[in-house]
Design a protein around this motif. Structure first.
Motif, PDB file in Angstrom:
ATOM      1  N   SER A  70       0.901  -1.141   0.000  1.00 35.97           N
ATOM      2  CA  SER A  70       0.000   0.000   0.000  1.00 35.97           C
ATOM      3  C   SER A  70       0.946   1.197   0.000  1.00 35.97           C
ATOM      4  O   SER A  70       2.020   1.134   0.583  1.00 35.97           O
ATOM      5  N   ALA A  71       0.568   2.220  -0.675  1.00 39.63           N
ATOM      6  CA  ALA A  71       1.470   3.362  -0.865  1.00 39.63           C
ATOM      7  C   ALA A  71       1.897   3.925   0.487  1.00 39.63           C
ATOM      8  O   ALA A  71       1.258   4.808   1.032  1.00 39.63           O
ATOM      9  N   GLN A  72       2.933   3.372   1.033  1.00 36.04           N
ATOM     10  CA  GLN A  72       3.438   3.771   2.338  1.00 36.04           C
ATOM     11  C   GLN A  72       4.367   4.968   2.164  1.00 36.04           C
ATOM     12  O   GLN A  72       5.213   4.954   1.270  1.00 36.04           O
ATOM     13  N   PRO A  73       4.217   5.978   2.987  1.00 32.83           N
ATOM     14  CA  PRO A  73       4.987   7.205   2.791  1.00 32.83           C
ATOM     15  C   PRO A  73       6.499   6.996   2.707  1.00 32.83           C
ATOM     16  O   PRO A  73       7.153   7.608   1.878  1.00 32.83           O
ATOM     17  N   TRP A  74       7.047   6.116   3.521  1.00 29.11           N
ATOM     18  CA  TRP A  74       8.498   5.929   3.483  1.00 29.11           C
ATOM     19  C   TRP A  74       8.934   5.274   2.177  1.00 29.11           C
ATOM     20  O   TRP A  74       9.980   5.608   1.628  1.00 29.11           O
ATOM     21  N   LEU A  75       8.142   4.355   1.665  1.00 30.54           N
ATOM     22  CA  LEU A  75       8.484   3.726   0.386  1.00 30.54           C
ATOM     23  C   LEU A  75       8.328   4.699  -0.775  1.00 30.54           C
ATOM     24  O   LEU A  75       9.196   4.793  -1.637  1.00 30.54           O
TER      25      LEU A  75
END
Length: 125
Positions: A70-75
């Motif tokens: 899921s579009a994780q901020p750190w990634l």
């Protein structure tokens, strides 16, 4: 569990250091029981080694397609920086804006967005 994590991390970091890291990463990924952890470790290792093309390949071919993604901020932030390195400013802006959507008041993310916008301006004139 900690031993498993260290083993996964060691395998991913080792593969990234090889002459043909993609070949080794794919091979090592079949031996792990936690593919999400393996590929996120590989992405982190590629970013740390400043291997932008490998990091982008890992993100596009493995992480974004993974069922745990899921579009994780750190990634997405790290991916935006990778895309910036590759000169793909429009894609980098999309990625950083995805991270900003999750963390709208994070000043570091907003600074990255401003920097990318400044880079985009001369190219679009």
């Amino acid at each position: 569990m900690q031993d498993d994590w260290e083993e996964i991390e060691d395998a991913a970091r080792w593969a990234v250091l090889q002459e043909d890291p993609w070949l080794y990463l794919v091979s090592e990924s079949h031996r792990t029981t936690d593919s999400w952890s393996f590929w996120t470790c590989a992405f982190d290792a590629a970013v740390e080694r400043r291997n932008a093309s490998l990091a982008d390949l890992i993100m596009r071919d493995r992480l974004q397609l993974h069922e745990d993604y899921s579009a994780q901020p750190w990634l997405t932030t790290d991916h935006a920086l990778v895309l910036e390195q590759l000169g793909r400013i429009d894609e980098a802006l999309c990625a950083i804006r995805s991270a900003i959507a999750d963390l709208p008041f994070d000043e570091e993310l907003l600074q990255i967005e401003r920097r990318l916008l400044a880079k985009q301006q001369p190219a679009s004139r």
